[in-house]
Design a protein around this motif. Structure first.
Motif, PDB file in Angstrom:
ATOM      1  N   THR A 107     -12.591  -9.172 -31.093  1.00 32.77           N
ATOM      2  CA  THR A 107     -11.502  -9.749 -31.869  1.00 32.77           C
ATOM      3  C   THR A 107     -10.651  -8.657 -32.505  1.00 32.77           C
ATOM      4  O   THR A 107      -9.419  -8.746 -32.507  1.00 32.77           O
ATOM      5  N   LEU A 108     -11.318  -7.643 -33.019  1.00 34.02           N
ATOM      6  CA  LEU A 108     -10.577  -6.540 -33.632  1.00 34.02           C
ATOM      7  C   LEU A 108      -9.618  -5.905 -32.634  1.00 34.02           C
ATOM      8  O   LEU A 108      -8.422  -5.783 -32.875  1.00 34.02           O
ATOM      9  N   LEU A 109     -10.157  -5.539 -31.461  1.00 39.93           N
ATOM     10  CA  LEU A 109      -9.337  -4.868 -30.453  1.00 39.93           C
ATOM     11  C   LEU A 109      -8.277  -5.811 -29.907  1.00 39.93           C
ATOM     12  O   LEU A 109      -7.102  -5.447 -29.763  1.00 39.93           O
ATOM     13  N   GLY A 110      -8.703  -7.057 -29.631  1.00 39.08           N
ATOM     14  CA  GLY A 110      -7.781  -8.046 -29.055  1.00 39.08           C
ATOM     15  C   GLY A 110      -6.618  -8.308 -30.007  1.00 39.08           C
ATOM     16  O   GLY A 110      -5.443  -8.304 -29.602  1.00 39.08           O
ATOM     17  N   ALA A 111      -6.975  -8.536 -31.286  1.00 38.86           N
ATOM     18  CA  ALA A 111      -5.933  -8.854 -32.264  1.00 38.86           C
ATOM     19  C   ALA A 111      -4.966  -7.678 -32.400  1.00 38.86           C
ATOM     20  O   ALA A 111      -3.748  -7.860 -32.468  1.00 38.86           O
ATOM     21  N   PHE A 112      -5.531  -6.480 -32.367  1.00 36.28           N
ATOM     22  CA  PHE A 112      -4.671  -5.311 -32.521  1.00 36.28           C
ATOM     23  C   PHE A 112      -3.719  -5.174 -31.337  1.00 36.28           C
ATOM     24  O   PHE A 112      -2.508  -4.926 -31.502  1.00 36.28           O
ATOM     25  N   ALA A 113      -4.252  -5.388 -30.136  1.00 33.02           N
ATOM     26  CA  ALA A 113      -3.419  -5.297 -28.937  1.00 33.02           C
ATOM     27  C   ALA A 113      -2.277  -6.315 -29.017  1.00 33.02           C
ATOM     28  O   ALA A 113      -1.108  -5.995 -28.716  1.00 33.02           O
ATOM     29  N   LEU A 114      -2.610  -7.533 -29.440  1.00 33.48           N
ATOM     30  CA  LEU A 114      -1.584  -8.572 -29.527  1.00 33.48           C
ATOM     31  C   LEU A 114      -0.537  -8.220 -30.584  1.00 33.48           C
ATOM     32  O   LEU A 114       0.660  -8.410 -30.381  1.00 33.48           O
ATOM     33  N   MET A 115      -1.022  -7.702 -31.725  1.00 34.31           N
ATOM     34  CA  MET A 115      -0.085  -7.296 -32.775  1.00 34.31           C
ATOM     35  C   MET A 115       0.908  -6.274 -32.241  1.00 34.31           C
ATOM     36  O   MET A 115       2.084  -6.301 -32.549  1.00 34.31           O
ATOM     37  N   PHE A 116       0.342  -5.371 -31.429  1.00 25.73           N
ATOM     38  CA  PHE A 116       1.168  -4.301 -30.894  1.00 25.73           C
ATOM     39  C   PHE A 116       2.279  -4.849 -30.005  1.00 25.73           C
ATOM     40  O   PHE A 116       3.406  -4.377 -30.052  1.00 25.73           O
ATOM     41  N   THR A 117       1.939  -5.883 -29.220  1.00 20.33           N
ATOM     42  CA  THR A 117       2.972  -6.470 -28.354  1.00 20.33           C
ATOM     43  C   THR A 117       4.012  -7.199 -29.190  1.00 20.33           C
ATOM     44  O   THR A 117       5.176  -7.267 -28.820  1.00 20.33           O
ATOM     45  N   VAL A 118       3.628  -7.759 -30.318  1.00 23.91           N
ATOM     46  CA  VAL A 118       4.579  -8.494 -31.157  1.00 23.91           C
ATOM     47  C   VAL A 118       5.519  -7.512 -31.864  1.00 23.91           C
ATOM     48  O   VAL A 118       6.727  -7.676 -31.840  1.00 23.91           O
ATOM     49  N   HIS A 119       4.915  -6.505 -32.510  1.00 23.54           N
ATOM     50  CA  HIS A 119       5.758  -5.522 -33.214  1.00 23.54           C
ATOM     51  C   HIS A 119       4.977  -4.234 -33.464  1.00 23.54           C
ATOM     52  O   HIS A 119       4.160  -4.160 -34.393  1.00 23.54           O
ATOM     53  N   PRO A 120       5.214  -3.226 -32.656  1.00 29.38           N
ATOM     54  CA  PRO A 120       4.411  -1.993 -32.743  1.00 29.38           C
ATOM     55  C   PRO A 120       4.429  -1.376 -34.138  1.00 29.38           C
ATOM     56  O   PRO A 120       3.382  -0.935 -34.636  1.00 29.38           O
ATOM     57  N   GLY A 121       5.570  -1.376 -34.792  1.00 26.91           N
ATOM     58  CA  GLY A 121       5.674  -0.739 -36.116  1.00 26.91           C
ATOM     59  C   GLY A 121       4.740  -1.397 -37.111  1.00 26.91           C
ATOM     60  O   GLY A 121       3.947  -0.729 -37.795  1.00 26.91           O
ATOM     61  N   LEU A 122       4.812  -2.748 -37.172  1.00 30.35           N
ATOM     62  CA  LEU A 122       3.943  -3.495 -38.088  1.00 30.35           C
ATOM     63  C   LEU A 122       2.483  -3.273 -37.728  1.00 30.35           C
ATOM     64  O   LEU A 122       1.618  -3.162 -38.601  1.00 30.35           O
ATOM     65  N   ALA A 123       2.182  -3.220 -36.418  1.00 30.31           N
ATOM     66  CA  ALA A 123       0.805  -3.037 -35.957  1.00 30.31           C
ATOM     67  C   ALA A 123       0.262  -1.702 -36.457  1.00 30.31           C
ATOM     68  O   ALA A 123      -0.874  -1.623 -36.945  1.00 30.31           O
ATOM     69  N   VAL A 124       1.060  -0.668 -36.367  1.00 28.82           N
ATOM     70  CA  VAL A 124       0.616   0.654 -36.803  1.00 28.82           C
ATOM     71  C   VAL A 124       0.365   0.638 -38.310  1.00 28.82           C
ATOM     72  O   VAL A 124      -0.645   1.157 -38.799  1.00 28.82           O
ATOM     73  N   LEU A 125       1.270  -0.020 -39.057  1.00 26.98           N
ATOM     74  CA  LEU A 125       1.099  -0.133 -40.498  1.00 26.98           C
ATOM     75  C   LEU A 125      -0.255  -0.788 -40.826  1.00 26.98           C
ATOM     76  O   LEU A 125      -1.028  -0.296 -41.642  1.00 26.98           O
ATOM     77  N   THR A 126      -0.534  -1.905 -40.133  1.00 28.08           N
ATOM     78  CA  THR A 126      -1.807  -2.611 -40.352  1.00 28.08           C
ATOM     79  C   THR A 126      -2.976  -1.691 -40.018  1.00 28.08           C
ATOM     80  O   THR A 126      -3.970  -1.639 -40.744  1.00 28.08           O
ATOM     81  N   ALA A 127      -2.836  -0.981 -38.911  1.00 31.51           N
ATOM     82  CA  ALA A 127      -3.921  -0.111 -38.467  1.00 31.51           C
ATOM     83  C   ALA A 127      -4.217   0.989 -39.472  1.00 31.51           C
ATOM     84  O   ALA A 127      -5.337   1.488 -39.548  1.00 31.51           O
ATOM     85  N   VAL A 128      -3.203   1.355 -40.244  1.00 31.70           N
ATOM     86  CA  VAL A 128      -3.427   2.390 -41.255  1.00 31.70           C
ATOM     87  C   VAL A 128      -4.206   1.804 -42.449  1.00 31.70           C
ATOM     88  O   VAL A 128      -5.081   2.452 -43.008  1.00 31.70           O
ATOM     89  N   ILE A 129      -3.874   0.563 -42.812  1.00 34.04           N
ATOM     90  CA  ILE A 129      -4.519  -0.031 -43.993  1.00 34.04           C
ATOM     91  C   ILE A 129      -5.967  -0.438 -43.717  1.00 34.04           C
ATOM     92  O   ILE A 129      -6.839  -0.277 -44.556  1.00 34.04           O
ATOM     93  N   VAL A 130      -6.216  -0.953 -42.503  1.00 34.56           N
ATOM     94  CA  VAL A 130      -7.516  -1.575 -42.227  1.00 34.56           C
ATOM     95  C   VAL A 130      -8.730  -0.659 -42.367  1.00 34.56           C
ATOM     96  O   VAL A 130      -9.756  -1.085 -42.902  1.00 34.56           O
ATOM     97  N   PRO A 131      -8.645   0.589 -41.934  1.00 37.72           N
ATOM     98  CA  PRO A 131      -9.829   1.440 -42.111  1.00 37.72           C
ATOM     99  C   PRO A 131     -10.286   1.496 -43.563  1.00 37.72           C
ATOM    100  O   PRO A 131     -11.491   1.562 -43.851  1.00 37.72           O
ATOM    101  N   VAL A 132      -9.309   1.416 -44.496  1.00 41.93           N
ATOM    102  CA  VAL A 132      -9.663   1.414 -45.914  1.00 41.93           C
ATOM    103  C   VAL A 132     -10.523   0.183 -46.222  1.00 41.93           C
ATOM    104  O   VAL A 132     -11.562   0.259 -46.869  1.00 41.93           O
ATOM    105  N   VAL A 133     -10.072  -0.968 -45.706  1.00 41.46           N
ATOM    106  CA  VAL A 133     -10.815  -2.214 -45.920  1.00 41.46           C
ATOM    107  C   VAL A 133     -12.220  -2.091 -45.326  1.00 41.46           C
ATOM    108  O   VAL A 133     -13.218  -2.450 -45.954  1.00 41.46           O
ATOM    109  N   LEU A 134     -12.278  -1.561 -44.123  1.00 45.72           N
ATOM    110  CA  LEU A 134     -13.569  -1.419 -43.442  1.00 45.72           C
ATOM    111  C   LEU A 134     -14.509  -0.531 -44.249  1.00 45.72           C
ATOM    112  O   LEU A 134     -15.685  -0.838 -44.427  1.00 45.72           O
ATOM    113  N   TRP A 135     -13.946   0.543 -44.761  1.00 46.85           N
ATOM    114  CA  TRP A 135     -14.760   1.487 -45.514  1.00 46.85           C
ATOM    115  C   TRP A 135     -15.347   0.798 -46.751  1.00 46.85           C
ATOM    116  O   TRP A 135     -16.534   0.906 -47.045  1.00 46.85           O
TER     117      TRP A 135
END
Ligand code: ADP
Ligand code: MG
Length: 574
Positions: A144-172
């Motif tokens: 789900t993590l990878l799938g959702a990220f891939a889909l986000m990227f197709t919708v809007h790469p900029g927003l996807a990258v922003l999310t990808a930056v925040i999420v590791p913090v949440v995971l940590w």
């Protein structure tokens, strides 16, 4: 692969079909969830502008159908997934119990019953839970993590990258509590074990507790365990509270940041309305595995702690077991030889040192001597309850270690001072001597043990319940029951270890008659406290701290004027 993991997955092998069903349905369900935001995006961006009601209703109906399918998948996962878990749990419990029964006396000398009970019940329950959810949750989380990220990227790469930056913090934030939880669950399990031990001992020893009026003392000890359990559990809740609330906060923060950033892109014209909504939904999907990780953080450490303890137990090697190539003993005559036998419990001093003794088939040999001299120890080497550390014991010329345990023990009967009875009926307890014996045989054995009249007087006869460990029977009746078991078992070799020492002299004399009948035609080792009961033995062996001090018949030993003579004099005076 990690040995812990590979041993864990070995339990899945018999349930491959169930696992694939559960896993397949769970993955499919996860994919459907992933697809939903994309469907919504298409719905808003493509169907809405067209304004064709027919297509809109049709799309809605199609989505309903998808959700009905997903409901079915979830039901399958819940039922058959748990079936997988309970199957594995049952198999582990079966294995643990079977292992328990192979462990030698020396293991049980050093173990607490309550701890073992905990392992066979609570521990395994937690493992079963992880066995079901573990692999599935992990795989779906990653997918789900990878799938959702891939889909986000197709919708809007900029927003996807922003999310990808925040999420590791949440995971940590969410995972840093994992290890602390594992340690905490381990402590929690130990305190549950302590509980069980306390309750077990108190129920078993309630007569002692009350007789000494030590209830307050016991309450205090219990309160200490109770308090320890409480504080460990509170610590667990503290960790849980911190981790769930922090991860909630970080998720919501992420969503809001993404929303504002998304709004910016919409206004600038790089993102459609449907893409905006779809993206926000994807962020939700994206977080679901992280929430899942939270619940995994709760159950997984419990399962791992339980599984480690389970393996520790399973890996305790039974050091007394059948040798490779051990033979099934033929019908034994009872020619017993202790040859230069040495033995000690654990590392301490030796209890027996270079003891040699030959016993002829059919002979009755009595062991006398001071308490603690090693009489019981010597006799318990014969059924291999403990293993000699030097020398060897042979029966009919064969080293007992070359015979299978079952065939050896099947031909040796033991009656001890304290008889262990199970809490069932008289019938069940007597039939323990030979499982499957019919009522006629049981009654015959009871009659020969002089238990017949007792049974006749009872309104429920053989169906009488004797209470836990036989508390409803008198000392003499318990011994008779033990003797009745022996008549049923009918072994060629008999060990009577102070069988009547705890009884009054009148009862002892009455039971002596049954014992004499029981011993007839068998090789018999009698340990006696009162010398009067063994005067007619074929041979008397005096055991003291140095080993075998002297042996001979009653008359011979008296005439010698040695150790036996002293013991005899001492008892005559008393
Ligand atoms: P006896 O039957 O002659 O009274 P035992 O054979 O019971 O003597 O005991 C001999 C010695 O071995 C004693 O010192 C006793 O404390 C010790 N002993 C007996 N059983 C155990 C055990 N299960 N673990 C450790 N030591 C034991
Ligand atoms: Mg003893």
């Amino acid at each position: 692969m990690n040995p812990l993991l590979s041993r864990f997955f070995a339990y899945y092998a018999p349930y491959r079909g169930l696992f694939l069903l559960d896993f397949g349905c769970a993955v499919l369900s996860g994919l459907l969830e992933l697809g939903f935001p994309i469907a919504v995006q298409a719905f808003i961006d493509r169907l809405l502008p067209g304004g064709q009601w027919g297509t809109i209703v049709l799309a809605g109906a199609a989505l309903i159908a998808v959700y009905v399918l997903n409901t079915g998948l979830m039901a399958v996962v819940t039922y058959w997934g748990h079936m997988l878990g309970i199957n594995i749990e049952t198999e582990m419990r079966r294995k643990a119990f079977a292992h328990l029964q192979t462990l030698p006396f020396s293991y049980f000398d050093n173990v607490k019953t309550g701890q073992l009970v905990g392992r066979l019940t609570k521990d395994l329950e937690e493992i079963g839970e992880v066995a079901h959810h573990g692999p599935e949750d992990l795989f779906i989380a990653v997918m789900t993590l990878l799938g959702a990220f891939a889909l986000m990227f197709t919708v809007h790469p900029g927003l996807a990258v922003l999310t990808a930056v925040i999420v590791p913090v949440v995971l940590w934030v969410t995972t840093r509590y994992g290890n602390r939880m594992t340690a905490n669950w381990r402590r929690l399990y130990d305190s549950v074990g302590n509980f069980n031990v306390r309750i077990e001992e108190n129920v078993g020893g309630i007569r002692v507790v009350q007789a000494f009026a030590n209830e307050a003392h016991e309450r205090e000890l219990f309160a200490r365990d109770n308090a320890r359990y409480r504080s460990t559990k509170l610590e667990a809740y503290r960790i849980m509270a911190a981790s769930t609330s922090l991860s909630y906060l970080s998720m919501r923060l992420t969503q809001m940041i993404v929303m504002v950033a998304g709004a910016y892109f919409v206004l600038r014209g790089g993102l459609s309305a449907g893409g905006f909504v779809g993206f926000l939904l994807l962020v939700n999907v994206f977080f679901r595995p992280i929430e899942k990780i939270n619940s995994v953080i709760e159950t997984y450490p419990k399962g791992v702690a339980g599984f480690r303890r389970y393996l520790d137990f399973l890996d305790t090697a039974p050091d007394i077991r059948d040798r490779p190539g051990a033979r099934v003993a033929p019908a034994l005559r009872g020619d017993i030889r202790f040859q230069d036998v040495s033995f000690g419990y654990g590392v301490g001093r030796e209890v027996l040192s270079h003891v040699s003794l030959d016993i002829r088939p059919g002979e009755t040999v009595a062991f006398v001597g001071p308490s603690g001299a090693g009489k019981t120890t010597l006799c318990s080497l014969l059924p291999r309850f403990y293993e000699v550390t030097g020398g060897r014991v042979t029966v009919d010329g064969q080293d007992i270690r070359d015979l299978t345990l079952a065939s050896l023990r099947g031909q040796i009967g033991t009656v001890q001072q304290d008889v262990f009875l199970f809490g069932g009926t008289l019938r069940e307890n007597i039939a323990y001597g030979r499982l499957g014996a019919g009522d006629a045989e049981i009654l015959e054995a009871a009659r020969r043990a002089r238990l017949g009249e007792v049974i006749e007087l009872l309104p429920q006869g053989l169906d009488t319940l004797i209470g836990e460990r036989g508390v409803k029977l008198s000392g003499g009746q318990k011994q008779r029951l033990a003797i009745a078991r022996m008549f049923l078992k009918n072994p060629p070799i008999l060990i009577l270890d102070e069988a009547t020492s705890a009884l009054d002299t009148a009862t002892e004399r009455a039971i002596q008659a049954s014992l004499t009948e029981l011993a007839r035609g068998r090789t018999t080792l009698v340990i006696a406290h009162r010398l009067a009961t063994i005067q007619n033995a074929d041979r008397i062996v005096v055991v003291d701290e140095s080993g075998i001090a002297e042996q001979g018949t009653h008359a011979e030993l008296l005439a010698r004027g040695g150790r036996y003579h002293q013991l005899h004099e001492a008892q005559a005076r008393a």
